[in-house]
Scaffold this motif. Structure first.
Motif, PDB file in Angstrom:
ATOM      1  N   ALA A  63     -24.745 -44.136  14.454  1.00  0.00           N
ATOM      2  CA  ALA A  63     -23.698 -44.902  13.069  1.00  0.00           C
ATOM      3  C   ALA A  63     -22.193 -45.012  14.129  1.00  0.00           C
ATOM      4  N   ILE A  64     -21.579 -45.961  13.719  1.00  0.00           N
ATOM      5  CA  ILE A  64     -19.973 -45.691  13.934  1.00  0.00           C
ATOM      6  C   ILE A  64     -19.515 -47.244  13.044  1.00  0.00           C
ATOM      7  N   GLY A  65     -18.712 -46.588  12.038  1.00  0.00           N
ATOM      8  CA  GLY A  65     -17.961 -47.698  11.265  1.00  0.00           C
ATOM      9  C   GLY A  65     -16.293 -47.100  11.515  1.00  0.00           C
ATOM     10  N   ASP A  66     -16.330 -48.726  10.486  1.00  0.00           N
ATOM     11  CA  ASP A  66     -14.640 -48.974  11.075  1.00  0.00           C
ATOM     12  C   ASP A  66     -14.739 -50.158  12.443  1.00  0.00           C
ATOM     13  N   SER A  67     -14.188 -51.306  12.026  1.00  0.00           N
ATOM     14  CA  SER A  67     -14.689 -52.570  13.433  1.00  0.00           C
ATOM     15  C   SER A  67     -13.352 -52.344  14.309  1.00  0.00           C
ATOM     16  N   THR A  68     -12.994 -51.868  14.183  1.00  0.00           N
ATOM     17  CA  THR A  68     -12.037 -51.290  15.363  1.00  0.00           C
ATOM     18  C   THR A  68     -12.659 -50.222  16.004  1.00  0.00           C
ATOM     19  N   ALA A  69     -13.076 -49.063  15.668  1.00  0.00           N
ATOM     20  CA  ALA A  69     -13.974 -48.057  16.305  1.00  0.00           C
ATOM     21  C   ALA A  69     -15.295 -48.625  16.744  1.00  0.00           C
ATOM     22  N   ILE A  70     -15.852 -49.744  15.637  1.00  0.00           N
ATOM     23  CA  ILE A  70     -16.900 -50.704  16.881  1.00  0.00           C
ATOM     24  C   ILE A  70     -16.476 -51.122  17.885  1.00  0.00           C
ATOM     25  N   ALA A  71     -15.857 -51.580  17.502  1.00  0.00           N
ATOM     26  CA  ALA A  71     -14.843 -52.564  19.110  1.00  0.00           C
ATOM     27  C   ALA A  71     -14.340 -52.081  20.501  1.00  0.00           C
ATOM     28  N   LEU A  72     -14.264 -50.464  20.208  1.00  0.00           N
ATOM     29  CA  LEU A  72     -13.550 -49.323  20.927  1.00  0.00           C
ATOM     30  C   LEU A  72     -15.532 -49.177  22.181  1.00  0.00           C
ATOM     31  N   HIS A  73     -16.662 -48.769  20.898  1.00  0.00           N
ATOM     32  CA  HIS A  73     -17.721 -48.619  21.058  1.00  0.00           C
ATOM     33  C   HIS A  73     -18.572 -49.738  21.723  1.00  0.00           C
ATOM     34  N   LEU A  74     -17.954 -51.201  21.546  1.00  0.00           N
ATOM     35  CA  LEU A  74     -19.133 -51.798  22.434  1.00  0.00           C
ATOM     36  C   LEU A  74     -18.393 -52.139  24.515  1.00  0.00           C
ATOM     37  N   GLU A  75     -17.591 -51.350  24.025  1.00  0.00           N
ATOM     38  CA  GLU A  75     -16.167 -51.892  25.701  1.00  0.00           C
ATOM     39  C   GLU A  75     -16.175 -50.942  25.867  1.00  0.00           C
ATOM     40  N   SER A  76     -17.236 -49.962  25.423  1.00  0.00           N
ATOM     41  CA  SER A  76     -17.186 -48.987  26.365  1.00  0.00           C
ATOM     42  C   SER A  76     -18.682 -48.668  26.931  1.00  0.00           C
TER      43      SER A  76
END
Length: 258
Positions: A63-76
């Motif tokens: 589970a990842i919260g926060d749109s920026t944290a999600i964005a960085l997760h998706l990019e990685s």
């Protein structure tokens, strides 16, 4: 359940949730959306240890919260169709620009819109639950009084705060127009879509409501929004948002919704 590997907990109207949906759709990653009720979402988030806000992405059990944290997760995690693939200097500008719009424009749009909606009886329920199914809309009748109190408290909404939000929106629009040099066909950093563009376009989206966005269509709005929307649509920034949705917002690839 659809694709159980990815579930997005969201408010349908949230511009931060749209930011995450856009990113997932751009990478062609199937996912299931779950429209959580405001208030109830905080209990869910507490169980997931993701903070107090949505979006929350559950990706293969994480589970990842926060749109920026999600964005960085998706990019990685999913480097294809990267929104950060750029030379080091450009990557720094992408992240700085994303942070500015995420931290300044996003909260300002939310505070300004909700500040005016709270002054119109029934408007918060009408706007907030527009994207829910029949059950969610029915539940909205009961949770709205509590929701309105929490919106005022969480976002510190008062006359001075709403005026400050309006000034922050104007400043963000000016910055966007400077970065594109008044040209709606230009990107914010480099010559292709990046995380900076996706963030600015989705977070300004509620005030432009371009075709293909969650805010398009005819529905009741607080009185100050339509004139501001028309004025913004006539500006390079509004035309830029419309162009990003027309050219760079792919069709959803959701596995389902609940």
């Amino acid at each position: 359940m659809g694709d159980s590997r990815r579930v997005l907990l969201q408010f349908p109207i949230s511009h931060y949730c749209e930011k995450t949906r856009w990113h997932l759709d751009l990478k062609r990653l199937p996912y299931e959306t779950r429209n959580v009720l405001p208030g109830v979402h905080m209990f869910i988030n507490k169980q997931l240890a993701t903070g107090r806000t949505v979006p929350v992405l559950i990706d293969e059990g994480r589970a990842i919260g926060d749109s920026t944290a999600i964005a960085l997760h998706l990019e990685s995690r999913y480097p294809d169709a990267s929104l950060l693939a750029a030379p080091a200097s450009e990557r720094a500008r992408i992240l700085e620009t994303e942070t500015y719009f995420d931290d300044t424009l996003g909260p300002a749009v939310r505070r300004w819109v909700y500040g005016h909606a709270l002054n119109a009886p029934g408007m918060v329920r009408s706007l907030f639950f527009r994207g829910y199914g029949a059950l969610g809309r029915a539940a909205g009748r009961f949770v709205t009084p509590v929701l309105e109190r929490e919106i005022r408290r969480l976002y510190r909404i008062n006359d001075a705060g709403v005026e400050e939000a309006s000034r922050q929106i104007d400043a963000a629009v000016e910055r966007l127009e400077q970065q594109i040099d008044g040209n709606p066909d230009r990107y914010l950093v480099g010559d292709r879509l990046t995380l900076a563009d996706l963030t600015a376009a989705s977070l300004l989206g509620p005030l432009v409501a371009p075709p293909g966005s969650p805010w398009a269509g005819e529905y009741a709005l607080p009185a100050p929004i339509p004139p501001r929307r028309e004025a913004l649509r006539a500006r390079p920034a509004g035309k830029w948002v419309a162009a990003r949705y027309a050219k760079d917002r792919p069709l959803p690839v959701t596995a389902g919704a609940a």
